[in-house]
Each structure stands twice: as structure tokens, then as C-alpha cells.
Design an enzyme around this catalytic site. Structure first.
Site, PDB file in Angstrom:
ATOM      1  CB  CYS A  93      -0.941   0.271   1.107  1.00 15.54           C
ATOM      2  SG  CYS A  93      -2.651  -0.880   0.567  1.00 15.54           S
ATOM      3  CG  ASP A 152      10.681  -9.699  -5.401  1.00 13.14           C
ATOM      4  OD1 ASP A 152       9.322  -9.753  -5.591  1.00 13.14           O
ATOM      5  OD2 ASP A 152      11.549  -9.282  -5.347  1.00 13.14           O
ATOM      6  CG  HIS A 189      -4.516  -3.895   1.881  1.00 11.66           C
ATOM      7  ND1 HIS A 189      -3.238  -4.079   2.014  1.00 11.66           N
ATOM      8  CD2 HIS A 189      -4.991  -4.719   3.330  1.00 11.66           C
ATOM      9  CE1 HIS A 189      -3.298  -4.824   3.254  1.00 11.66           C
ATOM     10  NE2 HIS A 189      -4.418  -5.053   3.571  1.00 11.66           N
ATOM     11  CG  HIS A 206      -1.776  -5.414  -0.955  1.00 15.05           C
ATOM     12  ND1 HIS A 206      -1.398  -4.447  -0.600  1.00 15.05           N
ATOM     13  CD2 HIS A 206      -1.980  -5.694  -2.382  1.00 15.05           C
ATOM     14  CE1 HIS A 206      -2.947  -3.027  -1.361  1.00 15.05           C
ATOM     15  NE2 HIS A 206      -2.601  -4.248  -2.843  1.00 15.05           N
ATOM     16  CG  HIS A 211       2.933 -10.480  -4.245  1.00 15.11           C
ATOM     17  ND1 HIS A 211       1.667 -10.475  -2.733  1.00 15.11           N
ATOM     18  CD2 HIS A 211       3.564 -11.122  -4.297  1.00 15.11           C
ATOM     19  CE1 HIS A 211       2.556 -10.701  -1.045  1.00 15.11           C
ATOM     20  NE2 HIS A 211       3.466 -11.723  -2.981  1.00 15.11           N
ATOM     21  CG  HIS A 243       5.990 -13.645  -6.766  1.00 14.11           C
ATOM     22  ND1 HIS A 243       6.863 -13.133  -6.291  1.00 14.11           N
ATOM     23  CD2 HIS A 243       4.532 -13.999  -5.927  1.00 14.11           C
ATOM     24  CE1 HIS A 243       6.999 -13.173  -4.646  1.00 14.11           C
ATOM     25  NE2 HIS A 243       5.547 -13.192  -4.532  1.00 14.11           N
TER      26      HIS A 243
END
Ligand code: 5GP
Ligand code: ZN
Length: 111
Positions: free
Chosen positions: A7, A30, A46, A97, A99, A101
């Protein structure tokens, strides 16, 4: 969401190497890459887990996957890529949160 590092990245409070942003997602590099291309695709809203999906979030996730596919060649992923979504402790999820990859830029092993 307080104390959520993603966030804070989305809000611009923590710097990141962004490669794409629109109204609902951001994609950035990353900080500890495990492949030549290692990006994180993060919804701006979120929430932590796939178990929190509702109708709107399901649609968001669908658009997000299509967006990743559309962007892939421009992101150096023209030879293929892998998407990983870690969920919970056994998967080693460290940021709560949601995500995705995005891994590629080289042949990827499998274990
Ligand atoms: P997880 O283990 O939760 O699936 O993945 C979290 C990822 O976020 C890790 O690969 C980690 O390297 C990355 N990460 C953690 N903090 C930061 C940060 O401040 N900036 C960036 N760009 N990546 C981060
Ligand atoms: Zn967050």
C-alpha cells in the site's frame, strides 16, 4: 491499510521501480529478484488472500491476467513466463497484500 508495504508503494510513500500502472493495478520490480525478470503485479485495492475474492475482485483478477498477457512482450517475457501467487504460511507469503509474481527472462526450473 496501515503498515502494508505494498500500500505504501502504491501511495508513492516507498520508492519502487514501476514498469506499469493504471487505475487498478501497479507492476514493479521485485527488490530481491529470483529470475532475470521478476516483477510483482499488485492490485491497488488492499486484500490479502484469494479467499477474499468477491464478484468485483474476480473481475479485477481476470482483467489483470489479461493485462499481464498483453504487456508480456514489452516486459521481456516474449519467450514465456510463470505467474506465482503465494498464499499463507506454507507458501512463504511474506506480504499480506495480494500480488502476482511474474517470473521470466530465462528458462525457469521446476521443483
Ligand atoms: P511473497 O513472499 O509475499 O509472495 O512475496 C513478497 C515479495 O515482495 C518478495 O519477493 C520480496 O522480495 C518483495 N518485496 C518485499 N518488500 C519489497 C519492497 O519494499 N519493494 C519491492 N520492490 N519488493 C519487495
Ligand atoms: Zn496493502
Amino acid at each position: 491499510m496501515e503498515n502494508c508495504i505494498f500500500c505504501k508503494i502504491i501511495a508513492g510513500e516507498i520508492p519502487s521501480a514501476k514498469v506499469y500502472e493504471d487505475g487498478e493495478i501497479v507492476i514493479f520490480k521485485d527488490i530481491e529478484p529470483i529470475a532475470k525478470v521478476h516483477l510483482l503485479c499488485v492490485p491497488k485495492e488492499h486484500f490479502a488472500y484469494l479467499s477474499e475474492l468477491d464478484g468485483a475482485r474476480e473481475a479485477l483478477l481476470g482483467r489483470t491476467l489479461k493485462k499481464i498477457a498483453d504487456l508480456a512482450p514489452a516486459l521481456g517475457l516474449e519467450d514465456g513466463y510463470r505467474l506465482v501467487v503465494n498464499q499463507g504460511d506454507n507458501a512463504g507469503q511474506t506480504v499480506r497484500h495480494l500480488h502476482i509474481h511474474i517470473l521470466g527472462g530465462q528458462p525457469l526450473g521446476w521443483q
